[in-house]
Design an enzyme around this catalytic site. Structure first.
Site, PDB file in Angstrom:
ATOM      1  N   GLU A  24       0.848  -1.183   0.000  1.00 11.06           N
ATOM      2  CA  GLU A  24       0.000   0.000   0.000  1.00 11.06           C
ATOM      3  C   GLU A  24       0.894   1.247   0.000  1.00 11.06           C
ATOM      4  OE1 GLU A  24      -2.082  -0.924   3.605  1.00 11.06           O
ATOM      5  OE2 GLU A  24      -2.674  -2.840   2.746  1.00 11.06           O
ATOM      6  N   GLN A  26       2.241  -2.137   5.444  1.00  9.99           N
ATOM      7  CA  GLN A  26       2.504  -0.727   5.738  1.00  9.99           C
ATOM      8  C   GLN A  26       2.882  -0.470   7.197  1.00  9.99           C
ATOM      9  OE1 GLN A  26      -0.649   2.448   4.980  1.00  9.99           O
ATOM     10  NE2 GLN A  26       0.791   2.729   3.312  1.00  9.99           N
ATOM     11  N   TYR A  70      -0.791  -3.840  11.335  1.00  9.53           N
ATOM     12  CA  TYR A  70      -1.754  -4.433  10.402  1.00  9.53           C
ATOM     13  C   TYR A  70      -1.296  -5.776   9.860  1.00  9.53           C
ATOM     14  CZ  TYR A  70      -3.364   0.288  10.962  1.00  9.53           C
ATOM     15  OH  TYR A  70      -3.779   1.461  11.527  1.00  9.53           O
ATOM     16  N   HIS A 104      -0.433   2.459  15.853  1.00 10.96           N
ATOM     17  CA  HIS A 104       0.819   2.855  15.205  1.00 10.96           C
ATOM     18  C   HIS A 104       1.981   2.762  16.173  1.00 10.96           C
ATOM     19  CE1 HIS A 104      -2.180   4.530  12.470  1.00 10.96           C
ATOM     20  NE2 HIS A 104      -1.265   4.393  11.534  1.00 10.96           N
TER      21      HIS A 104
END
Ligand SMILES: Cc1ncc(C[n+]2csc(CCOP(=O)(O)OP(=O)(O)O)c2C)c(N)n1
Ligand SMILES: [Mg+2]
Length: 803
Positions: free
Chosen positions: A494, A547, A551, A592
C-alpha cells in the site's frame, strides 16, 4: 499414469477413444483409491481420510489443459488431478494415508501432512531450483479452507512479471509468462474472506489465474443456503465479468459430470488465461460426495433421502461411464472388466504401500529387541527388561513410539548397574533418536548452503566525506542498489509505488524501475503476503510491504499457516524466500505503536524475524536476505526514518548478519538486552546510569528468530552477573522468550547474582495522547529505576534506595 492432452483437432475416433479410455481409467483408479482408502481408516490402518470421490471428472478436464510450467494451488479433493498429471500413483496415495515418513515413498510431505494434501518437488537435494518449466507443478496444500488463495494470486502474477519485465533470467521458471496458476476450492470455502480478497485482486492485476470451484452444495454438513448468497457463487460474482473496455474475469459454469463439455470449457479457459492473462472463474456444479465429507462422520445424517438418491444418479463416474457406452467407447462388459482390473491394481498398490511402511519399523523393532535382550542378560532386573523386550517383540506392526517407550523405560531398571550391554542400549537409543527425529523435525528452516545464518556479514564502508543524512535515504538508495543488482527483485504494498512508501524509503523507485517492480496494491494485507509467497515459489525475489506492523495481523494467518510451514510441510522440497518489509515499534496510538513481537515469535517459527535498530541495519538485512533462500520479516523502526545516519558507500553490498547480536556498549555491572526503537532509550539511559556509577553493558539482539546463535549474551552475563531484558511488547511476550533463550538455553542462570528480570510495556496498547508512550512503554526513567533497584539490592551501601 498421466493424461497429457493431444489437441482435439483432427484426431481419429480411435485416438479419441484411446484418450477417453485413458482418462476414465485414471478417474476410476482414483475412485477405487477413495473407496479402499476409507476402508483403511475404518479398519484402523490409517488415522483419517479425506478423498476426491465425486470430483473426478472435472479434474480430468483440468489436467488436460494443464501444461508444463503451470502451477496448481488447491485443496484436498484433487487426487484425480494429481494422478492425471502423473504426480501421484496408487502406492504413493496410500503412503500418504499411512503417513510414511520417507519422501521417496510419500512425495507430498513425507508424512507431515494428512493424505489429500498435495505437492510436487520444486527443489533439488541441495535446495537449488529444478527447472519448473519442464514439469507440472503443485504448490503444497494447507488445511485451512481458502488458505490456498493468497498464494495462488502470486503464482499467477509471476507469469505476468516474467512476461513483461525485462532482464530477468527466466530459464528455470517461465517461457514467455505463458504459465497458468490453477486454483481449486470447495463451494463452502468460498465464504472465506481470503477467497473474495483474492478474486478481487486478480481482477485488478489481470493475471493468468484459473479459479475452479468444486461445488457439491455442502461444506461438511452445512448446506449452500448457509454459505453463499443466492446459493450460487458464479451468480454473485457476475459483476466481475469483463466487458468491452473493462478489466475483469471470464466466467464459466459447467456441470461436474458432463465430461465432453468440461473438456471443452477447460480448453477455452486455458487459452484465455494463457494468452491474454485474463483471470477465469470456472464454477463446476452438480458434484457429489459418494462417501460423505471425510472418514469422520457420515452424510446420511444431514442429507435428505432425495439428495442422496440424486447423488447416486449424478455421480460423475457413472455419468461418464454411461456417456462412454452411449458413444461406443466401450461396452458395459468392457467397463466391468476395466473396473475389475483397476480394483486389482489398487489393492496391490495398497498392499505394497503398507509393506513399505511397515518394513523399516519391523527392522528397527528387531534391533531394539536384540539390544534389550542383551541388556537384560546380566541385569539384576532381568525379568523386567525381558518383559519389555517380549512385549515389544510381539507387536506385529510396531510404530516408533513403541520402540522408544520400551528401550527408554528399560534404562530405568539399569540406573545402578554398569555393563557393556547397558552402554550399547544407551548408544542405540541415542543413535536411533538422531536418525528418526529429523524425519519429524527437519527442514523447518532451510538446510541448504544459502540458509540465512550461512551468509557472512559485510561491514558498511564510508567515504571520507560521508554525509549524515535522513535515514530513509539510506533505505531508498540501498533499494535502488538492490533493484539494479537483482532484476528478479520487486516490491509492492500500500503506497509503495507512486509515492515511494509512506516514509519515502522508495522515493523515485517506481519511475526508475517501472510499475511492475515497484507497485501500489489494494488494501489487502493477506493477499499482499500471498502475492509474495506465490512469486517467491516461482523464483522471483519479492519484497511484500505491510505498511504498519500493527496491520500484519491481517496477514498473520497466511504467514503462519502457509509461509512458515512451507519448507517443513514439504520436507524441504519447496521454498518461498519472501522478504516481508514492515515498520513498527513505538510511535503513537493503539495502531501505530505495535510491537506484538511475542505473538509473531510464537506464530512464525519457520520465518526469520529481524528487528534492526536503525535503517543501516535494516538495509543490511535486506542485502543479506537476498543472498539467501529463506523467508523473513524485517521490522523497521517507525520513528527512525528522519533520524540522521551516515550514508555508506557500498550500498546493496553491506550485510547485517542474521542471528548475531551486537554489543553497543561494554560494561561490567549489568547486561541490558533490548532491540529496535527501545534500544535507543536503553543506550541513553546507560549514559545516565554511568553518572551514578553503574557500568551497564548494552546488547542489541537484532534478530529474534534466530536468536543469538553464537551465545554471546551469556558471555556478557558471565562478566556482569546481572541481566535485564527491556522490551516494548506486553509483559510475558517477547521478553519471556528472550529470557528463556538466555537463562535456560544459554545456561545464563549459572552466572547470575541477581534475579534475572524483564521490563516490558503495560498490558494495554499505547494510548495516543502525547504522554501515551511514556505511560505505556518502558521509559528511560523506568529503565534507570529498574537497573538502580537491582544494583541497590546487590549493594545497598553503594546504591542507597531511590525511594
Ligand atoms: C479455516 C478452516 N475452518 C474449518 C475447517 C474445517 N473444514 C474442513 S473442510 C470443511 C468444509 C469445506 O467445504 P467445501 O469448501 O465445500 O469443500 P468440500 O469438502 O465440500 O469439497 C471445513 C469446515 C478448515 N479446514 N479450515
Ligand atoms: Mg462443498
Amino acid at each position: 499414469m498421466s493424461n497429457t492432452s493431444k489437441t482435439t483437432k483432427d484426431i481419429t475416433f480411435e485416438d479419441f477413444k484411446t484418450e477417453v479410455l485413458s482418462d476414465y481409467k485414471i478417474a476410476l483408479t482414483s475412485r477405487e483409491c477413495s473407496l479402499l482408502g476409507r476402508r483403511e481408516v475404518l479398519t484402523g490402518k490409517a488415522k483419517f481420510g479425506i478423498f476426491g470421490d465425486g470430483k473426478e471428472v472435472p479434474q480430468l478436464a483440468m489436467a488436460k489443459a494443464f501444461k508444463n510450467g503451470d502451477f496448481r494451488s488447491g485443496y484436498y479433493r484433487d487426487q484425480t488431478f494429481m494422478m492425471a498429471i502423473g504426480a501421484l500413483n496408487i502406492q504413493q496415495f496410500f503412503a500418504g494415508l499411512y503417513g510414511h515418513t520417507d519422501i521417496a515413498e510419500e512425495p507430498m510431505s513425507a508424512g507431515r501432512q494428512m493424505g489429500g494434501h498435495f505437492a510436487t518437488h520444486s527443489l533439488n537435494e541441495d535446495g537449488s531450483w529444478k527447472n519448473l518449466t519442464q514439469q507440472k507443478n503443485s504448490s503444497a496444500d494447507i488445511s485451512p479452507t481458502a488458505g490456498q488463495m493468497p498464494r495462488l494470486l502470486g503464482l499467477a502474477q509471476a507469469s505476468k512479471i516474467y512476461r513483461e519485465v525485462e532482464g530477468i533470467d527466466t530459464e528455470k521458471f517461465s517461457v514467455n509468462g505463458d504459465e497458468i496458476a490453477w486454483g481449486t476450492i470447495g463451494n463452502a470455502s468460498t465464504s472465506e474472506g481470503l477467497f473474495f480478497e483474492t478474486i478481487n485482486a486478480a481482477g485488478v492485476l489481470q493475471v493468468p489465474m484459473v479459479m475452479n470451484v468444486w461445488d457439491d452444495e455442502y461444506g461438511i454438513s452445512v448446506h449452500a443456503r448457509h454459505q453463499t448468497t443466492k446459493e450460487n457463487i458464479s451468480e454473485i460474482l457476475k459483476g466481475f465479468q469483463r466487458e468491452e473496455g473493462t478489466n475483469g474475469y471470464e466466467i464459466f459454469r459447467a456441470k461436474g459430470w458432463d465430461y465432453p463439455n468440461l473438456v471443452d470449457v477447460y480448453q477455452r479457459a486455458a487459452v484465455l488465461a494463457r494468452k491474454e492473462h485474463c483471470p477465469v472463474l470456472i464454477h463446476v456444479n452438480e458434484l457429489t460426495q459418494p462417501q460423505g465429507h471425510s472418514t469422520s462422520g457420515s452424510h446420511e445424517r444431514y442429507k435428505s433421502k432425495e439428495r442422496l438418491a440424486w447423488e447416486v444418479e449424478f455421480d460423475c463416474m457413472s455419468k461418464m461411464r454411461q456417456w462412454m457406452i452411449e458413444n461406443n467407447i466401450f461396452t458395459d462388459e468392457e467397463a466391468k472388466a476395466i473396473q475389475k482390473d483397476i480394483q486389482k491394481q489398487v489393492r496391490k498398490g495398497k498392499q505394497d504401500a503398507w509393506a513399505a511402511f511397515v518394513k523399516p519399523q519391523k527392522e528397527e523393532q528387531a534391533e531394539a529387541v536384540a539390544v534389550l535382550k542383551a541388556a537384560a542378560t546380566n541385569s539384576s532386573n532381568k525379568t523386567f527388561i525381558e518383559k519389555l523386550a517380549n512385549e515389544l517383540e510381539v507387536i506385529k506392526e510396531p510404530i516408533r513410539k513403541e520402540i522408544l517407550i520400551a528401550t527408554r523405560k528399560a534404562l530405568r531398571y539399569l540406573t545402578s548397574e554398569n555393563s557393556a550391554s547397558k552402554t550399547d542400549l544407551i548408544n542405540w537409543i541415542a543413535t536411533y533418536k538422531a536418525k528418526i527425529q529429523p524425519k519429524y523435525s527437519a527442514n523447518l528452516y532451510s538446510e541448504s548452503n544459502l540458509r540465512a545464518d550461512n551468509i557472512n556479514a559485510e561491514a558498511p564502508k564510508y567515504a571520507d566525506d560521508a554525509e549524515m543524512v535522513d535515514a530513509r535515504l539510506i533505505m531508498r538508495d540501498n533499494f535502488d542498489a538492490i533493484f539494479t543488482k537483482y532484476p528478479e527483485s520487486l516490491i509492492f504494498g500500500e503506497d509503495a509505488g507512486h509515492i515511494g512508501d509512506v516514509n519515502q524509503g522508495l522515493e523515485g523507485m517506481q519511475e526508475k524501475y517501472g510499475e511492475l517492480r515497484v507497485s501500489d496494491t489494494g488494501i489487502r494485507e493477506a493477499t499482499i503476503l500471498g502475492q509474495g509467497i506465490g512469486m517467491a515459489m516461482r523464483g522471483l525475489r519479492p519484497i511484500a510491504e505491510i505498511q504498519y506492523l500493527d496491520y500484519i495481523l491481517y496477514a498473520l494467518q497466511i504467514m503462519s499457516d502457509d509461509l512458515a510451514t512451507l519448507q517443513y510441510r514439504t520436507n524441504g522440497k519447496q521454498k518461498a524466500p519472501l522478504i516481508i518489509r514492515t515498520r513498527g515499534h513505538r510511535l503513537e496510538g493503539i495502531w501505530h505503536s505495535g510491537s506484538q513481537m511475542g505473538g509473531l515469535i510464537h506464530l512464525l517459527r519457520g520465518i526469520h524475524l529481524l528487528v534492526p535498530r536503525n535503517m543501516l541495519k535494516a538495509a543490511g538485512f535486506y542485502n543479506t536476505l537476498l543472498e539467501g533462500d529463506e523467508p523473513a520479516v524485517v521490522v523497521e523502526c517507525l520513528n527512525g526514518y528522519r533520524l540522521k545516519e551516515k550514508m555508506p558507500s557500498n550500498l546493496g553490498e553491506f550485510k547485517t548478519p542474521i542471528g548475531v547480536v551486537e554489543t553497543l556498549k561494554e560494561g561490567a555491572d549489568i547486561t541490558l538486552v533490548s532491540y529496535g526503537s527501545t534500544l535507543r532509550i536503553v543506550e541513553e539511559t546507560a549514559k545516565e546510569l554511568a553518572q551514578v556509577g553503574i557500568d551497564a553493558e548494552v546488547i542489541d539482539i537484532q534478530s529474534l528468530l534466530p536468536f543469538d546463535i553464537n551465545h554471546d549474551i551469556v558471555k556478557s552475563v558471565q562478566k556482569t552477573n546481572r541481566l535485564l531484558v527491556i522490551d516494548e511488547d506486553v509483559p510475558g511476550g517477547a521478553s519471556a522468550y528472550i529470557l528463556q533463550e538466555i537463562v535456560e538455553k544459554q545456561d545464563g542462570y549459572r552466572y547470575l547474582d541477581s534475579k534475572p528480570q524483564t521490563l516490558a510495556a503495560k498490558e494495554h496498547r499505547p494510548a495516543y495522547g502525547t504522554d501515551g508512550d511514556y505511560f505505556s512503554k518502558p521509559s528511560a526513567e523506568d529503565i534507570f529505576e529498574k537497573v538502580y533497584e537491582m544494583m541497590h539490592e546487590a549493594n545497598p551501601a553503594k546504591f542507597p534506595a531511590l525511594f
